[in-house]
Design a protein around this motif. Structure first.
Motif, PDB file in Angstrom:
ATOM      1  N   LYS A   5       0.833  -1.205   0.000  1.00 25.39           N
ATOM      2  CA  LYS A   5       0.000   0.000   0.000  1.00 25.39           C
ATOM      3  C   LYS A   5       0.868   1.256   0.000  1.00 25.39           C
ATOM      4  CE  LYS A   5      -3.909   2.131   2.419  1.00 25.39           C
ATOM      5  NZ  LYS A   5      -4.852   1.999   3.556  1.00 25.39           N
ATOM      6  N   GLU A   6       1.951   1.246   0.787  1.00 25.27           N
ATOM      7  CA  GLU A   6       2.854   2.407   0.840  1.00 25.27           C
ATOM      8  C   GLU A   6       3.588   2.585  -0.484  1.00 25.27           C
ATOM      9  OE1 GLU A   6       4.008   2.456   5.606  1.00 25.27           O
ATOM     10  OE2 GLU A   6       5.049   1.096   4.251  1.00 25.27           O
ATOM     11  N   LEU A   7       3.941   1.479  -1.135  1.00 28.37           N
ATOM     12  CA  LEU A   7       4.612   1.571  -2.439  1.00 28.37           C
ATOM     13  C   LEU A   7       3.682   2.184  -3.480  1.00 28.37           C
ATOM     14  CD1 LEU A   7       6.405  -1.898  -2.469  1.00 28.37           C
ATOM     15  CD2 LEU A   7       7.521   0.339  -2.351  1.00 28.37           C
ATOM     16  N   VAL A   8       2.419   1.786  -3.464  1.00 30.66           N
ATOM     17  CA  VAL A   8       1.435   2.385  -4.383  1.00 30.66           C
ATOM     18  C   VAL A   8       1.321   3.886  -4.116  1.00 30.66           C
ATOM     19  CG1 VAL A   8      -1.022   2.479  -4.988  1.00 30.66           C
ATOM     20  CG2 VAL A   8       0.120   0.276  -4.778  1.00 30.66           C
ATOM     21  N   GLY A   9       1.279   4.264  -2.839  1.00 29.31           N
ATOM     22  CA  GLY A   9       1.204   5.686  -2.482  1.00 29.31           C
ATOM     23  C   GLY A   9       2.426   6.449  -2.948  1.00 29.31           C
ATOM     24  N   SER A  10       3.625   5.849  -2.816  1.00 24.93           N
ATOM     25  CA  SER A  10       4.860   6.505  -3.259  1.00 24.93           C
ATOM     26  C   SER A  10       4.855   6.712  -4.771  1.00 24.93           C
ATOM     27  CB  SER A  10       6.075   5.665  -2.864  1.00 24.93           C
ATOM     28  OG  SER A  10       6.214   5.614  -1.465  1.00 24.93           O
ATOM     29  N   LEU A  11       4.392   5.697  -5.515  1.00 27.57           N
ATOM     30  CA  LEU A  11       4.325   5.819  -6.977  1.00 27.57           C
ATOM     31  C   LEU A  11       3.335   6.910  -7.372  1.00 27.57           C
ATOM     32  CD1 LEU A  11       5.090   4.908  -9.779  1.00 27.57           C
ATOM     33  CD2 LEU A  11       3.425   3.055  -9.603  1.00 27.57           C
ATOM     34  N   LEU A  15       4.958  10.261  -6.790  1.00 26.54           N
ATOM     35  CA  LEU A  15       5.970  10.546  -7.808  1.00 26.54           C
ATOM     36  C   LEU A  15       5.336  11.047  -9.105  1.00 26.54           C
ATOM     37  CD1 LEU A  15       8.653   7.690  -7.616  1.00 26.54           C
ATOM     38  CD2 LEU A  15       9.011  10.132  -7.303  1.00 26.54           C
ATOM     39  N   LEU A  16       4.239  10.402  -9.488  1.00 29.93           N
ATOM     40  CA  LEU A  16       3.570  10.809 -10.728  1.00 29.93           C
ATOM     41  C   LEU A  16       2.968  12.207 -10.609  1.00 29.93           C
ATOM     42  CD1 LEU A  16       1.764   7.515 -11.819  1.00 29.93           C
ATOM     43  CD2 LEU A  16       3.811   8.548 -12.786  1.00 29.93           C
ATOM     44  N   THR A  55       4.147  14.739  -8.435  1.00 31.70           N
ATOM     45  CA  THR A  55       5.106  15.810  -8.122  1.00 31.70           C
ATOM     46  C   THR A  55       6.414  15.732  -8.910  1.00 31.70           C
ATOM     47  OG1 THR A  55       6.037  14.521  -6.278  1.00 31.70           O
ATOM     48  CG2 THR A  55       4.186  15.966  -5.783  1.00 31.70           C
ATOM     49  N   GLY A  56       6.776  14.558  -9.411  1.00 32.40           N
ATOM     50  CA  GLY A  56       8.071  14.422 -10.085  1.00 32.40           C
ATOM     51  C   GLY A  56       7.994  14.733 -11.574  1.00 32.40           C
ATOM     52  N   LYS A  57       9.156  15.091 -12.125  1.00 35.56           N
ATOM     53  CA  LYS A  57       9.254  15.267 -13.572  1.00 35.56           C
ATOM     54  C   LYS A  57       9.363  13.899 -14.211  1.00 35.56           C
ATOM     55  CE  LYS A  57      11.501  19.811 -13.382  1.00 35.56           C
ATOM     56  NZ  LYS A  57      12.706  20.603 -13.746  1.00 35.56           N
ATOM     57  N   ILE A  58       8.556  13.643 -15.206  1.00 35.88           N
ATOM     58  CA  ILE A  58       8.427  12.306 -15.770  1.00 35.88           C
ATOM     59  C   ILE A  58       9.750  11.780 -16.302  1.00 35.88           C
ATOM     60  CG2 ILE A  58       7.838  12.957 -18.146  1.00 35.88           C
ATOM     61  CD1 ILE A  58       6.117  10.240 -16.023  1.00 35.88           C
ATOM     62  N   GLN A  59      10.623  12.678 -16.773  1.00 35.55           N
ATOM     63  CA  GLN A  59      11.904  12.261 -17.332  1.00 35.55           C
ATOM     64  C   GLN A  59      12.973  12.022 -16.267  1.00 35.55           C
ATOM     65  OE1 GLN A  59      10.589  15.229 -17.492  1.00 35.55           O
ATOM     66  NE2 GLN A  59      12.073  16.902 -17.606  1.00 35.55           N
ATOM     67  N   GLU A  60      12.649  12.309 -14.978  1.00 35.83           N
ATOM     68  CA  GLU A  60      13.663  12.223 -13.930  1.00 35.83           C
ATOM     69  C   GLU A  60      13.371  11.153 -12.881  1.00 35.83           C
ATOM     70  OE1 GLU A  60      13.961  16.077 -12.219  1.00 35.83           O
ATOM     71  OE2 GLU A  60      14.835  17.013 -14.002  1.00 35.83           O
ATOM     72  N   ILE A  61      12.266  10.440 -12.988  1.00 37.50           N
ATOM     73  CA  ILE A  61      11.856   9.536 -11.902  1.00 37.50           C
ATOM     74  C   ILE A  61      11.998   8.065 -12.280  1.00 37.50           C
ATOM     75  CG2 ILE A  61      10.263  11.225 -10.921  1.00 37.50           C
ATOM     76  CD1 ILE A  61       7.965   9.760 -12.276  1.00 37.50           C
ATOM     77  N   LYS A  62      12.650   7.776 -13.379  1.00 39.19           N
ATOM     78  CA  LYS A  62      12.734   6.397 -13.861  1.00 39.19           C
ATOM     79  C   LYS A  62      13.366   5.458 -12.831  1.00 39.19           C
ATOM     80  CE  LYS A  62      14.636   3.568 -17.582  1.00 39.19           C
ATOM     81  NZ  LYS A  62      15.368   2.638 -16.706  1.00 39.19           N
ATOM     82  N   GLU A  97      13.630   5.656  -9.561  1.00 36.94           N
ATOM     83  CA  GLU A  97      12.784   5.418  -8.393  1.00 36.94           C
ATOM     84  C   GLU A  97      11.572   4.549  -8.761  1.00 36.94           C
ATOM     85  OE1 GLU A  97      13.084   9.831  -7.494  1.00 36.94           O
ATOM     86  OE2 GLU A  97      12.596   9.001  -5.524  1.00 36.94           O
ATOM     87  N   VAL A  98      10.978   4.821  -9.930  1.00 35.49           N
ATOM     88  CA  VAL A  98       9.822   4.025 -10.362  1.00 35.49           C
ATOM     89  C   VAL A  98      10.226   2.561 -10.557  1.00 35.49           C
ATOM     90  CG1 VAL A  98       8.162   3.652 -12.219  1.00 35.49           C
ATOM     91  CG2 VAL A  98       8.592   5.960 -11.397  1.00 35.49           C
ATOM     92  N   ASP A  99      11.393   2.343 -11.180  1.00 37.29           N
ATOM     93  CA  ASP A  99      11.852   0.967 -11.403  1.00 37.29           C
ATOM     94  C   ASP A  99      12.067   0.239 -10.081  1.00 37.29           C
ATOM     95  OD1 ASP A  99      11.743   1.302 -14.092  1.00 37.29           O
ATOM     96  OD2 ASP A  99      13.888   1.595 -14.392  1.00 37.29           O
ATOM     97  N   GLU A 100      12.617   0.958  -9.088  1.00 39.90           N
ATOM     98  CA  GLU A 100      12.854   0.315  -7.786  1.00 39.90           C
ATOM     99  C   GLU A 100      11.533   0.010  -7.079  1.00 39.90           C
ATOM    100  OE1 GLU A 100      15.796   0.668  -3.966  1.00 39.90           O
ATOM    101  OE2 GLU A 100      16.189   1.729  -5.829  1.00 39.90           O
ATOM    102  N   ILE A 101      10.581   0.941  -7.161  1.00 39.50           N
ATOM    103  CA  ILE A 101       9.257   0.694  -6.565  1.00 39.50           C
ATOM    104  C   ILE A 101       8.609  -0.521  -7.232  1.00 39.50           C
ATOM    105  CG2 ILE A 101       6.906   1.599  -6.383  1.00 39.50           C
ATOM    106  CD1 ILE A 101       8.120   4.381  -6.035  1.00 39.50           C
ATOM    107  N   ARG A 102       8.684  -0.573  -8.555  1.00 38.06           N
ATOM    108  CA  ARG A 102       8.062  -1.683  -9.278  1.00 38.06           C
ATOM    109  C   ARG A 102       8.710  -3.023  -8.905  1.00 38.06           C
ATOM    110  NH1 ARG A 102       8.492  -3.570 -15.439  1.00 38.06           N
ATOM    111  NH2 ARG A 102       6.602  -4.813 -15.541  1.00 38.06           N
ATOM    112  N   HIS A 103      10.054  -3.034  -8.841  1.00 42.03           N
ATOM    113  CA  HIS A 103      10.758  -4.265  -8.474  1.00 42.03           C
ATOM    114  C   HIS A 103      10.332  -4.740  -7.093  1.00 42.03           C
ATOM    115  CE1 HIS A 103      14.019  -7.160  -8.036  1.00 42.03           C
ATOM    116  NE2 HIS A 103      14.261  -6.624  -6.850  1.00 42.03           N
ATOM    117  N   GLU A 104      10.258  -3.807  -6.133  1.00 45.51           N
ATOM    118  CA  GLU A 104       9.907  -4.169  -4.754  1.00 45.51           C
ATOM    119  C   GLU A 104       8.447  -4.630  -4.660  1.00 45.51           C
ATOM    120  OE1 GLU A 104      10.361  -5.387  -1.277  1.00 45.51           O
ATOM    121  OE2 GLU A 104      12.065  -4.476  -2.296  1.00 45.51           O
TER     122      GLU A 104
END
Length: 684
Positions: free
Chosen positions: A124-130, A133-134, A136-143, A145-152
């Protein structure tokens, strides 16, 4: 030094500034040695090939994911997964689409960016973090972090699937029929697909814009080339030239891989135009004078930066100055050209040298931090290896891991070249600890499902015999399965209350029938009933005197008298309930501690149980109290574990206060249950 050598030196440093890796670790001694090289004009054959190269690039398909359209009949979940996999095929191409303006160096403070401990988060916390990111983050700069969230997330979800699969099989299910999904998984897939769509669209638009800007610049070069051959007034030609320069500056960024070639081509034709302009010295000298003023301003600022205390800030601004030198200023008169370039090169070298020295100093501290972090990782590995397979040991291990994790994050930064390796080793060590811990509790769950199966067999026996009239045979059997029930052990929490109520109902049904058949009203029991009715009426009419001690003494005496009266007929046993309600009502009016009242009431309850001479009820009462003690202990452990998540939160925080309050309340409740168990053992 000849003019040709000077020109070569200028070209090299400008080219070096454009091509150097902007990462902080790419700045080393080679930065200063490269200053001794210079620009070469681009041959005409190379310039002519630019258009052909760019046209070929434009003909190449940007989006290969269109070839992976979903087939009819795919489920929604499968569609999302297919679209995600398809969109990832564009990853390499996206990484190559980089603007020629993306030149700034990150600050040292960004070294540890991307090392958020996602492994410690729940799904649930990982979904909230993603989701954050979507937003507040710049789409070209969050790859990263997104990959690590997805892996976890996928790692945790795979563990959850395996667990559910084991439960499904343990309950007699066929593996072929197993299917599992969750709302969190669906929400995560939706968010990740949204991320891929936004990222793909960003790079598609970026490539389109960069190609359009490249085409503009190529057209401007062609227009610049034509100025030399045009037959018109020199004033008009010069104005046309200045207009081309202005449009060049406003043309926007182009793909990095074509930047140097295009700029050298443009620079070459600017020089040609100035040679052509040599016929009109007035215009040329005026332009040379303006360019000299601009370059002197740049030089002065570069020399000031040598005194800037923040070395990284000076370095970043120096890169901008080199870009201004290259993009925004033209040539100067030959007699000044060597002097201005030498001054600019010298100022550049000073800043590069200071930054190299600064890097050496901070690297010493970073090396110490690396040693400390490696030691912490080793301690986590030892903790994993040495933790014994018991609930208490793993709970202690979890607390120890939390302390080590905190030490790791407080240890400071490490050399950039070791940053990923150190972080990945730490994550893997933590992950291995959790894998081993989870495996222990999975085995515990398997044992609980075995216990569940055994208790369900006992329920079956109890229900099959609850209506039997063969009391001599069935009574020992029912007592035997009650003892077996207590020896079996824990079952899954979600099934615990349900099967206990089912088993208890069957046993109570049988023993109620058994006692009803055996208990007939006697003369003594009738007399006892009359005495208890009289005492009950007396208590109902009693008014408190206002002296708590005196009133409490009176009530205790009446309770003692009630105990001494003895049994009443089985059919009239509800008089005990009436007595208890009357006593409860009196206690509510007294100013006495809740614990003392509870113990007095429990004494009365024990009297009722023992007066019936029913071993089954006594054993049930003990089982009930023991179960309550275990449940309260588990609640206290859970609350104390929860406090670990608030270790950085002040104790005055309302939420932390509430947790402490709940812990104390449960501890008080635990002491009360222990006192009741002690009293029960005294009468057994």
């Amino acid at each position: 030094m000849s003019d040709q050598e000077k020109d070569q030196e200028r070209e090299a440093i400008l080219k070096n500034e454009q091509e150097q890796d902007v990462n902080e670790n790419s700045v080393n001694e080679s930065d200063t040695s490269d200053l001794k090289k210079s620009p070469q004009d681009t041959p005409d054959s190379e310039k002519e090939s630019i258009k052909e190269t760019e046209q070929k690039k434009q003909e190449t398909s940007v989006d290969e994911s269109d070839q992976n359209e979903n087939k009819p009949g795919d489920t929604t979940s499968e569609k999302v997964e297919n679209q995600i996999e398809a969109s990832e095929s564009d990853e390499d191409e996206e990484d190559e689409i980089t603007s020629s303006d993306d030149e700034e160096t990150e600050d040292d403070s960004e070294q540890d960016k991307g090392t958020t401990d996602y492994h410690s988060m729940s799904q649930k916390e990982l979904v909230g973090s993603l989701k954050d990111l979507l937003k507040t983050g710049k789409i070209q700069e969050i790859k990263k972090e997104v990959d690590e969230i997805r892996h976890e997330f996928n790692s945790q979800f795979d563990d959850e699937i395996n667990e559910k699969k084991e439960e499904f099989i343990a309950q007699g299910g066929n593996i072929i029929d197993f299917h599992y999904s969750s709302p969190l998984k669906n929400e995560f897939n939706s968010l990740y697909f949204e991320y891929r769509e936004k990222r793909n669209n960003y790079f598609k638009n970026l490539k389109k814009d960069l190609q359009a800007n490249l085409q503009k610049r190529l057209e401007l070069i062609e227009e610049l080339k034509g100025l030399i051959d045009v037959e018109e007034n020199i004033n008009t030609t010069y104005k046309h030239f200045k207009d081309i320069q202005e449009r060049w500056r406003e043309a926007g960024p182009i793909p990095r891989d074509g930047y140097n070639t295009v700029w050298n081509n443009y620079h070459h034709h600017v020089e040609n135009f100035y040679d052509f302009l040599h016929l009109n010295r007035e215009f040329r000298d005026l332009d040379f004078k303006h360019n000299l003023e601009q370059k002197l301003k740049i030089i002065n600022r570069a020399e000031e930066l040598a005194n800037e205390e923040n070395v990284n800030k000076a370095f970043r601004e120096l890169q901008l100055l080199h870009k201004m030198w290259k993009e925004d200023t033209g040539p100067v008169a030959k007699e000044y050209r060597d002097d201005v370039w030498d001054r600019f090169s010298a100022a550049t070298k000073v800043i590069h040298d200071k930054r190299a020295e600064y890097q050496k100093e901070i690297e010493k501290d970073f090396e110490k931090n690396l040693e400390l972090k490696n030691e912490i990782t080793s301690r986590i590995e030892e903790l994993t290896e040495n933790t014994k397979n018991s609930h208490q040991a793993w709970q202690q291990g979890i607390k120890a891991l939390e302390k080590l994790r905190e030490e790791f994050f407080n240890a400071g930064k490490v050399p950039a070249k070791n940053n990923d390796e150190s972080w990945n080793n730490f994550k893997e060590a933590v992950r291995n600890f959790n894998r081993k811990k989870n495996q222990f509790y999975k085995n515990q769950k398997k044992e609980q499902y075995t216990n569940l199966s055994k208790k369900q067999e006992l329920i079956k026996i109890a229900e099959e015999n609850k209506d039997s009239d063969d009391f001599e045979v069935v009574t020992p059997l029912m007592k035997k399965i009650q003892n077996e029930w207590k020896q079996i052990g824990h079952v899954p929490r979600k099934d615990s209350d349900k099967i206990w109520k089912q088993f208890k109902a069957a046993c109570n049904h049988y023993f109620d029938r058994f006692h009803a058949s055996r208990n007939k009203a006697s003369e003594d029991e009738v007399k006892n009933l009359e005495a208890k009715n009289t005492l009950l009426e007396e208590l109902k009419a009693f008014d408190l005197s206002g002296e708590p001690k005196s009133d409490l003494k009176f009530i205790k005496e009446k309770i003692s008298t009630w105990k001494d009266i003895g049994r009443v007929p089985f059919a009239k046993k509800n008089i005990e309930s009436k007595f208890n309600k009357t006593i409860d009502a009196l206690f509510k009016k007294l100013d006495v501690s809740k614990k003392e009242i509870e113990l007095i009431k429990y004494d009365n309850k024990l009297n009722n149980i023992t007066s019936q001479d029913d071993e089954r009820k006594i054993q049930n009462e003990r089982f009930f109290i023991t179960k309550k003690i275990d449940e309260v202990k588990q609640e206290i452990n859970q609350l104390e574990n929860n406090l670990g998540f608030f270790q950085y939160v002040d104790d005055s925080n309302p939420m932390v206060k509430e947790v402490h309050k709940n812990i104390q309340r449960h501890k008080d409740e635990l002491e009360l249950w222990k006192e009741k168990l002690k009293k029960l053992k005294e009468v057994m």
